[in-house]
Write a protein that holds these residues in place. Structure first.
Motif, mmCIF file in Angstrom:
data_model
loop_
_atom_site.group_PDB
_atom_site.id
_atom_site.type_symbol
_atom_site.label_atom_id
_atom_site.label_comp_id
_atom_site.label_asym_id
_atom_site.label_seq_id
_atom_site.Cartn_x
_atom_site.Cartn_y
_atom_site.Cartn_z
ATOM 1 N N MET A 99 0.855 -1.200 0.000
ATOM 2 C CA MET A 99 0.000 0.000 0.000
ATOM 3 C C MET A 99 0.884 1.240 0.000
ATOM 4 O O MET A 99 1.272 1.747 1.051
ATOM 5 C CB MET A 99 -0.897 -0.010 1.249
ATOM 6 N N ALA A 101 -0.140 3.934 -1.820
ATOM 7 C CA ALA A 101 -1.019 5.078 -2.102
ATOM 8 C C ALA A 101 -1.199 5.947 -0.870
ATOM 9 O O ALA A 101 -1.213 5.455 0.256
ATOM 10 C CB ALA A 101 -2.379 4.579 -2.587
ATOM 11 N N PRO A 134 -12.395 4.005 6.185
ATOM 12 C CA PRO A 134 -11.815 2.785 6.733
ATOM 13 C C PRO A 134 -10.327 2.701 6.382
ATOM 14 O O PRO A 134 -9.915 3.191 5.331
ATOM 15 C CB PRO A 134 -12.579 1.659 6.037
ATOM 16 N N LEU A 137 -5.319 -0.698 4.775
ATOM 17 C CA LEU A 137 -4.156 -1.499 5.167
ATOM 18 C C LEU A 137 -4.473 -2.366 6.389
ATOM 19 O O LEU A 137 -4.156 -3.568 6.406
ATOM 20 C CB LEU A 137 -2.989 -0.549 5.468
ATOM 21 N N PHE A 153 3.256 1.922 3.737
ATOM 22 C CA PHE A 153 4.148 3.080 3.726
ATOM 23 C C PHE A 153 3.682 4.035 4.814
ATOM 24 O O PHE A 153 2.494 4.105 5.119
ATOM 25 C CB PHE A 153 4.098 3.798 2.372
ATOM 26 N N LYS A 171 3.372 3.070 14.342
ATOM 27 C CA LYS A 171 2.426 2.800 13.258
ATOM 28 C C LYS A 171 2.443 1.334 12.853
ATOM 29 O O LYS A 171 1.403 0.728 12.626
ATOM 30 C CB LYS A 171 2.742 3.702 12.058
ATOM 31 N N LYS A 175 -0.798 -1.008 12.992
ATOM 32 C CA LYS A 175 -1.403 -1.547 11.772
ATOM 33 C C LYS A 175 -1.148 -3.038 11.610
ATOM 34 O O LYS A 175 -1.854 -3.709 10.867
ATOM 35 C CB LYS A 175 -0.855 -0.801 10.557
#
Ligand code: C5P
Length: 235
Positions: A99, A101, A134, A137, A153, A171, A175
């Motif tokens: 991911m 984007a 939402p 990732l 990312f 992070k 995640k």
């Protein structure tokens, strides 16, 4: 990095920046050009992978390079919602999802079907209500199959006494990514530029790669790290 070392891998890469409409002519966007994500997709294709590139508002010249490759299938997406749907569909058959984007964290609560007019607005200023999108990732991580590697990312502006790496580690933990590529961004850093500097951390928060160079160099370092975690059987 060796030629063909990703042969047989099916990978999905998202790139670019989503746009969240306000009305038919306006949107909330971000500065992502899609260069880093497209470099990740092209590096994978050059190393033998089958690639799906989910592209949200990638700069035209950047996308053109990817569109001509026989082993890169480009799927377009505009909003975070569209990107999420496309990535979810493509991820079902993928070994690796990256991911890259820049996905909008929020969208406009009520998109106006007509161009919003100043005439109808209160004097002095207006307020736009935003609702949270939402986390695509995090959803991929929740649905991760055995043998599937999920890479994120994190573009960060360090500050408030926290280093870039601290922030990245937090992070990654939140995640649940197998790998997280952390890069510093700012007014003059990261965006629209040919170069990038990225630190890659694994699920335990360990630094597994660090590379400063062209976005292609960074992409290759990332794929090396993906191969390494997959060989470790971590995922
Ligand atoms: O939390 P943050 O937006 O910094 O996380 C960045 C990572 O999460 C990127 O890999 C981005 O593609 C992904 N992301 C996502 N869905 C969102 C927001 C970010 O998948 N709604």
């Amino acid at each position: 990095e060796a030629p063909g070392d990703l042969a047989g891998l099916r990978v999905v890469v998202s790139a670019g920046g989503t746009r969240e409409p306000i009305d038919p002519v306006r949107f909330i966007g971000n500065r992502s050009s899609g260069r880093q994500g497209v470099a990740v997709a092209l590096a994978a294709a050059d190393r033998g992978a089958d690639v799906v590139l989910v592209a949200a508002h990638v700069d035209e010249g950047v996308l053109a390079e990817a569109s001509t490759r026989p082993t890169v299938r480009v799927v377009g997406a505009g909003t975070a919602d569209e990107l999420g749907a496309a990535v979810e569909t493509e991820a079902t058959g993928a070994d690796v999802v990256v991911m890259a984007a820049a996905v909008a964290d929020y969208r406009v609560a009520e998109v106006s079907p007509l161009k919003r007019s100043k005439d109808a607005a209160p004097e002095g200023g207006i307020t736009l209500d935003l609702v949270e999108n939402p986390d695509i990732l995090a959803g991929l991580v929740r649905r991760r199959r055995d043998g599937q590697t999920i890479v994120g990312f994190a573009a960060e502006t360090p500050g408030d006494g926290e280093t870039l790496l601290d922030r990245g580690r937090r992070k990654a933990a939140r995640k649940g990514t197998d790998l997280l590529a952390v890069n510093e961004v700012g007014w003059t850093r990261g965006f629209e530029s040919a170069d990038n500097a990225v630190t890659v951390i694994d699920a335990a928060g360990e630094v597994v790669a660090a590379r400063r160079g062209s976005k292609r160099d960074v992409a290759d370092a990332l794929w090396d790290a993906v191969l390494a975690v997959r060989q470790n059987g971590a995922n």
